[in-house]
Design a protein around this motif. Structure first.
Motif, PDB file in Angstrom:
ATOM      1  N   VAL A  13      10.329   1.580   1.580  1.00  0.00           N
ATOM      2  CA  VAL A  13       9.801   2.436   2.207  1.00  0.00           C
ATOM      3  C   VAL A  13       8.924   3.598   1.843  1.00  0.00           C
ATOM      4  O   VAL A  13       8.101   4.185   2.661  1.00  0.00           O
ATOM      5  CB  VAL A  13      10.885   2.866   3.523  1.00  0.00           C
ATOM      6  CG1 VAL A  13      11.974   3.765   2.373  1.00  0.00           C
ATOM      7  CG2 VAL A  13      10.570   3.566   4.679  1.00  0.00           C
ATOM      8  N   GLY A  14       9.546   4.129   0.673  1.00  0.00           N
ATOM      9  CA  GLY A  14       8.672   5.318   0.148  1.00  0.00           C
ATOM     10  C   GLY A  14       7.122   4.936  -0.228  1.00  0.00           C
ATOM     11  O   GLY A  14       6.419   5.763  -0.485  1.00  0.00           O
ATOM     12  N   ASP A  15       6.898   3.657  -0.357  1.00  0.00           N
ATOM     13  CA  ASP A  15       5.472   3.496  -0.651  1.00  0.00           C
ATOM     14  C   ASP A  15       4.695   3.341   0.483  1.00  0.00           C
ATOM     15  O   ASP A  15       3.507   3.425   0.091  1.00  0.00           O
ATOM     16  CB  ASP A  15       5.402   1.888  -1.084  1.00  0.00           C
ATOM     17  CG  ASP A  15       6.524   1.596  -2.454  1.00  0.00           C
ATOM     18  OD1 ASP A  15       6.424   2.388  -3.097  1.00  0.00           O
ATOM     19  OD2 ASP A  15       6.921   0.445  -2.446  1.00  0.00           O
ATOM     20  N   ILE A  16       5.081   3.605   1.884  1.00  0.00           N
ATOM     21  CA  ILE A  16       4.230   3.602   2.840  1.00  0.00           C
ATOM     22  C   ILE A  16       2.972   4.807   2.772  1.00  0.00           C
ATOM     23  O   ILE A  16       1.883   4.610   3.163  1.00  0.00           O
ATOM     24  CB  ILE A  16       5.043   3.459   4.322  1.00  0.00           C
ATOM     25  CG1 ILE A  16       5.975   2.349   4.454  1.00  0.00           C
ATOM     26  CG2 ILE A  16       4.008   3.722   5.440  1.00  0.00           C
ATOM     27  CD1 ILE A  16       6.830   2.280   5.395  1.00  0.00           C
ATOM     28  N   ASP A  17       3.702   5.989   2.331  1.00  0.00           N
ATOM     29  CA  ASP A  17       2.675   6.916   2.412  1.00  0.00           C
ATOM     30  C   ASP A  17       1.793   6.928   1.117  1.00  0.00           C
ATOM     31  O   ASP A  17       0.589   7.239   1.362  1.00  0.00           O
ATOM     32  CB  ASP A  17       3.486   8.468   2.024  1.00  0.00           C
ATOM     33  CG  ASP A  17       4.518   8.703   3.332  1.00  0.00           C
ATOM     34  OD1 ASP A  17       3.979   8.441   4.158  1.00  0.00           O
ATOM     35  OD2 ASP A  17       5.413   9.661   3.090  1.00  0.00           O
ATOM     36  N   THR A  18       2.308   6.307   0.260  1.00  0.00           N
ATOM     37  CA  THR A  18       1.286   6.061  -0.962  1.00  0.00           C
ATOM     38  C   THR A  18      -0.003   5.211  -0.710  1.00  0.00           C
ATOM     39  O   THR A  18      -1.015   5.547  -0.993  1.00  0.00           O
ATOM     40  CB  THR A  18       2.083   5.684  -2.213  1.00  0.00           C
ATOM     41  OG1 THR A  18       3.037   6.442  -2.446  1.00  0.00           O
ATOM     42  CG2 THR A  18       1.187   5.109  -3.339  1.00  0.00           C
ATOM     43  N   ILE A  19       0.378   3.914   0.034  1.00  0.00           N
ATOM     44  CA  ILE A  19      -0.488   3.227   0.325  1.00  0.00           C
ATOM     45  C   ILE A  19      -1.391   3.694   1.488  1.00  0.00           C
ATOM     46  O   ILE A  19      -2.869   3.409   1.737  1.00  0.00           O
ATOM     47  CB  ILE A  19       0.079   1.793   0.864  1.00  0.00           C
ATOM     48  CG1 ILE A  19       0.978   1.230  -0.265  1.00  0.00           C
ATOM     49  CG2 ILE A  19      -1.048   0.754   1.103  1.00  0.00           C
ATOM     50  CD1 ILE A  19       0.196   0.982  -1.576  1.00  0.00           C
ATOM     51  N   THR A  20      -0.856   4.611   2.456  1.00  0.00           N
ATOM     52  CA  THR A  20      -1.832   5.161   3.283  1.00  0.00           C
ATOM     53  C   THR A  20      -2.776   5.960   2.834  1.00  0.00           C
ATOM     54  O   THR A  20      -3.941   6.161   3.057  1.00  0.00           O
ATOM     55  CB  THR A  20      -0.631   6.108   4.469  1.00  0.00           C
ATOM     56  OG1 THR A  20       0.260   5.249   5.083  1.00  0.00           O
ATOM     57  CG2 THR A  20      -1.570   6.708   5.504  1.00  0.00           C
ATOM     58  N   ALA A  21      -2.217   6.707   1.859  1.00  0.00           N
ATOM     59  CA  ALA A  21      -3.145   7.817   1.238  1.00  0.00           C
ATOM     60  C   ALA A  21      -4.272   6.853   0.442  1.00  0.00           C
ATOM     61  O   ALA A  21      -5.505   7.327   0.416  1.00  0.00           O
ATOM     62  CB  ALA A  21      -2.344   8.615   0.195  1.00  0.00           C
ATOM     63  N   LEU A  22      -3.743   5.886  -0.099  1.00  0.00           N
ATOM     64  CA  LEU A  22      -4.936   5.163  -0.920  1.00  0.00           C
ATOM     65  C   LEU A  22      -5.986   4.455  -0.113  1.00  0.00           C
ATOM     66  O   LEU A  22      -7.330   4.372  -0.324  1.00  0.00           O
ATOM     67  CB  LEU A  22      -4.202   4.068  -2.014  1.00  0.00           C
ATOM     68  CG  LEU A  22      -3.560   4.454  -3.020  1.00  0.00           C
ATOM     69  CD1 LEU A  22      -2.619   3.500  -3.717  1.00  0.00           C
ATOM     70  CD2 LEU A  22      -4.398   5.297  -3.997  1.00  0.00           C
TER      71      LEU A  22
END
Length: 360
Positions: free
Chosen positions: A318-327
């Motif tokens: 779930v913590g990857d959602i912010d990372t992928i959104t930013a990328l």
């Protein structure tokens, strides 16, 4: 009809049951004499059979193809091509192996012969991808486009149903984005509709039919035909949010390529649906859904055939959602709907949870 430009590419296509038997003559037609055969570790036996068929034309086998084409593996393959004096590479397998052939061609201009055993469609595009330090870089270069493609449905008869389904929906994704691409044209739109329809007919049969059944053999041929058309669409237009997200998820998190496309596609379509209603209707019609909701038609197809429907089950946190959104927002690229952080975050949240697609 809106104005358009259509770029065709020089390729030779050999299609049909048993067409692999023509491999040696196709190599000769290219003027090649030393062929480096590429495969994944799991397809080494298939590659050895090809090497035997090539005889003295085979310069060696490189069985190190892996998902997302890590740059280190691409360098190793290039080094082997140099060492064995290869004047051509032959990629037999799915998108990972064909992608490796493209990586060799990018630096050496060695012609590529592709023998697809899945439905990735990579063999029809001048698009390459390389992963370096967790980031996947893609580009277009005519040097990487395979010169000859041999489509032999017999090679996919043993492909597991689960892999067939996700690979087929991956192909559908290429055509679906082509229907609303800014540079779409009447030719690419026809190929997109027919390609989606062929895969929509074939995948349920492949998922349900007993091995060896006549219906299964026909479905394998239809699926490969559909993949050819969908790959051709991808090669002739620019892609948008869906492919950007999938390349980011794959390259950054090392998630499985076809499965990611399968999960993300209905949600990316739903994001773009308000800006591309005609495309959504065309997708639904091609899949025989009986309604104009293309995103839901794709989601229902995947769910009905037992494909994954959530990024969580593919290993995303779930913590990857912010990372992928930013990328996904890092660079602007053509997309029917403007790239908006809130909407893309919600798209990824829904895909992570496995919810049905919804308009954002």
């Amino acid at each position: 009809m809106h104005p358009f430009a259509y770029q065709s590419f020089p390729q030779r296509i050999v299609f049909g049951s048993g067409s692999l038997a023509r491999l040696a003559s196709e190599v000769d037609a290219l003027g090649a004499t030393r062929v480096l055969v590429l495969c994944t570790p799991g397809q080494r036996r298939l590659a050895e059979g090809v090497a035997d068929a090539l005889g003295a034309r085979c310069a060696g086998i490189f069985d190190g193809a892996v998902m997302h084409v890590p740059i280190e593996q691409a360098r190793r393959a290039r080094e082997m091509a140099d060492q064995c004096g290869a004047d051509c590479s032959l990629a037999i397998g799915g998108g990972s192996t064909i992608g490796l052939g493209k990586a060799i061609a990018l630096e050496s201009s060695l012609p590529v012969i592709a023998v697809p055993t899945t439905y990735s469609g990579s063999e029809m595009t001048p698009i390459y991808g390389l992963t370096d330090a967790g980031l996947k870089r893609t580009g277009r270069d005519p040097r990487v486009l395979p010169r000859t493609v041999i489509y032999d449905p017999d090679l996919s008869l043993g492909l597991p149903a689960a892999i067939s389904v996700t690979s087929g929906i991956n192909a559908i994704a290429h055509a679906a984005e082509g229907l609303y691409a800014a540079d779409r044209n009447p030719v690419s739109q026809w190929m997109a509709r027919d390609g989606i329809a062929a895969l929509g007919r074939a995948l349920p049969v492949i998922a349900d039919a007993a091995p060896g059944a006549d219906a299964l053999r026909e479905a394998r041929s239809d699926a490969l035909y559909g993949a050819w058309l969908c790959g051709s669409v991808l090669g002739s237009v620019t892609v948008g949010l869906h492919h950007k997200l999938c390349h980011t998820l794959g390259g950054t998190l090392n998630l499985p390529h076809a499965e990611v496309h399968t999960v993300v596609l209905p949600h990316a379509l739903a994001y773009n649906a308000p800006a591309a209603p005609d495309a959504m209707t065309a997708i639904a019609d091609a899949l025989g859904a009986g309604h104009g909701d293309g995103p839901r038609a794709v989601f229902d197809l995947a769910a009905r055939l037992g494909a994954p429907t959530s990024l969580r089950e593919l290993g995303m946190s779930v913590g990857d959602i912010d990372t992928i959104t930013a990328l996904a927002l890092r660079n602007q690229y053509p997309n029917p709907r403007p790239l908006e952080r809130e909407g893309i975050h919600q798209l990824l949240q829904d895909a992570f949870e496995g919810r049905p697609p919804r308009m954002t």
